[in-house]
Motif scaffolding. Structure first.
Motif, PDB file in Angstrom:
ATOM      1  N   UNK A 123       0.828  -1.209   0.000  1.00 10.86           N
ATOM      2  CA  UNK A 123       0.000   0.000   0.000  1.00 10.86           C
ATOM      3  C   UNK A 123       0.858   1.253   0.000  1.00 10.86           C
ATOM      4  N   UNK A 124       1.893   1.235   0.808  1.00  9.24           N
ATOM      5  CA  UNK A 124       2.770   2.400   0.900  1.00  9.24           C
ATOM      6  C   UNK A 124       3.471   2.657  -0.426  1.00  9.24           C
ATOM      7  N   UNK A 125       3.787   1.588  -1.123  1.00 13.36           N
ATOM      8  CA  UNK A 125       4.517   1.740  -2.379  1.00 13.36           C
ATOM      9  C   UNK A 125       3.656   2.391  -3.459  1.00 13.36           C
ATOM     10  N   UNK A 174       4.739   6.090  -2.557  1.00  9.79           N
ATOM     11  CA  UNK A 174       6.149   6.372  -2.819  1.00  9.79           C
ATOM     12  C   UNK A 174       6.968   5.092  -2.743  1.00  9.79           C
ATOM     13  N   UNK A 175       7.846   4.919  -3.728  1.00 10.06           N
ATOM     14  CA  UNK A 175       8.683   3.729  -3.731  1.00 10.06           C
ATOM     15  C   UNK A 175      10.108   4.078  -3.312  1.00 10.06           C
ATOM     16  N   UNK A 176      10.723   3.201  -2.575  1.00  8.73           N
ATOM     17  CA  UNK A 176      12.126   3.398  -2.222  1.00  8.73           C
ATOM     18  C   UNK A 176      13.007   2.869  -3.358  1.00  8.73           C
ATOM     19  N   UNK A 177      14.290   3.141  -3.256  1.00  4.27           N
ATOM     20  CA  UNK A 177      15.219   2.528  -4.197  1.00  4.27           C
ATOM     21  C   UNK A 177      15.515   1.104  -3.767  1.00  4.27           C
ATOM     22  N   UNK A 178      15.551   0.948  -2.462  1.00  8.74           N
ATOM     23  CA  UNK A 178      15.893  -0.365  -1.920  1.00  8.74           C
ATOM     24  C   UNK A 178      14.921  -0.742  -0.810  1.00  8.74           C
ATOM     25  N   UNK A 179      14.495  -2.010  -0.844  1.00 11.96           N
ATOM     26  CA  UNK A 179      13.638  -2.512   0.235  1.00 11.96           C
ATOM     27  C   UNK A 179      14.342  -3.663   0.946  1.00 11.96           C
ATOM     28  N   UNK A 222      12.127  -0.737  -7.581  1.00  9.61           N
ATOM     29  CA  UNK A 222      12.489  -1.118  -6.219  1.00  9.61           C
ATOM     30  C   UNK A 222      13.381  -2.353  -6.248  1.00  9.61           C
ATOM     31  N   UNK A 223      14.520  -2.263  -5.601  1.00 12.00           N
ATOM     32  CA  UNK A 223      15.402  -3.427  -5.540  1.00 12.00           C
ATOM     33  C   UNK A 223      15.319  -4.059  -4.157  1.00 12.00           C
TER      34      UNK A 223
END
Lengths: 210, 210
Positions: B41-43, B46-51, B76-77
């Motif tokens: 849901x959070x993604x 906004x998506x991070x570069x790394x999870x 997202x990696x």
DNA sequence: ATTTTTCTAAGGGTATTCCCTAAGTTTTCA
DNA sequence: TGAAAACTTAGGGAATACCCTTAGAAAAAT
């Protein structure tokens, strides 16, 4: 001022607890360790009031370590840290002298409450675990439905079965007659409620006896 | 600036990684989550570069989640976080799109190196795991040393063995001859490298075939 | 010090698994 | 459609596991 130590082989857990506690003025983290040996050595110099102890350590079995610590350093109160939600497991740890039991998904409030409760000399159990224990304790006790207790020898035989050894091989390994090994295996089956050796291994894994 | 998210149902792990990263100027932890649903849901926002993703989540299987994320959010990696040292496990995760693999006992340096390596688009494996994979990959390949593939029937027989059924009982359950069941069991033993039925179950559990 | 548990071990079976070889049938896939 | 893989069955024999009872000796607990 409550002195706290932490022992966990997962570095992030170590740092996580440390960072959660560092804002608390009445709590001081005096040491962190990644294995049981280091912990024991450090305690020769200075003991904390409370030790957060991961039960799954690389070197020493956590339950045994709990016993050792509570005997050698009776002032140290151990709060066990694990992922096991198994009630029988909790029981074993508490029986061995732990003062509290926290799952690793515990939040800051629970951590602090655990420290406060235990430092008062009371036992602390996480809410949901407390419930589970109550529920299960109301069942029959005499059948030891929870954690079947294996004897030392039975544990050795169990281990050997797990290693895919035959009765003959086990007897040679333990320097006992094959007939004795069979007797132990039968007792293990009976205690675990297994139908055969496969069941022994299956159930032993489920109940974390291996 | 590298944006990092963390998903782990163990709160202390969450806070641990966060605290380890907060001093790094080029890294910013944009969100932390305790389960897979929240993460997805959070993604959307906004998506991070790394999870950093714990593979053992309460709601969604981590391997499946890795697949979902790398499909829905290809930027997202994912760096998998677990306690499993099982090589076959690592392979499965990498096959499903993960860029890295860290054990929870990783120290700060490894964490940072993993972030740097992965953000460059390279895969990152913890040293000791890398070694293990190399060792095992150098073995015979045609025998599928890693993830042994069982046929449909073999899987059924495996399941039945796990349920502690005898050859006779399995044959009745599957409507085939006991001799056929034996043949399947032999093949399973051979594929898994087990010495007996106990070994079948033991290895099947280890390799997550059950 | 005495009861209880554990460890030991035997006899005497029966049931099951393990191992080999061989081969016909069906399904899958290139 | 033809080859490969999977599924099926079988015989026969050796090895092992399973199951029951019984019981003395050693260790642990009360």
């Amino acid at each position: 001022m409550i002195k706290v130590s932490i022992t966990d082989d997962h570095y992030v857990v170590l740092k996580g607890i440390e960072s959660l506690l560092k804002d608390e003025k009445h709590i001081r983290v005096i040491s962190i360790h990644e294995n049981g040996q280091d912990t024991l050595e450090a305690f020769e110099v200075e003991q904390p009031d409370i030790l957060f102890l991961d039960i799954n350590l690389p070197d020493i079995n956590g339950i045994v370590l709990t016993k050792t610590i509570t005997k050698s350093f009776p002032n140290v109160r151990v709060i066990a840290l694990t992922n096991h939600e198994d009630v029988s497991f909790v029981k074993r740890i508490l029986d061995n002298g732990a003062f509290g039991y926290l799952l690793k998904n515990a939040h800051k409030e629970e951590l602090l409450q655990a420290i406060d409760t235990v430092s008062k000399g009371e036992k602390y159990l996480q809410k949901d675990i407390e419930k589970k224990i109550l529920n299960q304790s109301l069942g029959r006790k005499e059948f030891s439905a929870l954690q079947p207790k294996l004897t030392r020898r039975e544990t050795e035989v169990l281990q050997a079965i797990y290693e895919q050894l035959t009765t003959q091989e086990i007897s040679e390994k333990l320097f006992i007659s094959p007939k004795t090994v069979e007797a132990h295996r039968m007792n293990i089956m009976s205690k675990l409620g297994a139908k055969n050796s496969v069941g022994i291994v299956k159930i032993a894994i489920q109940k974390q006896l291996l």
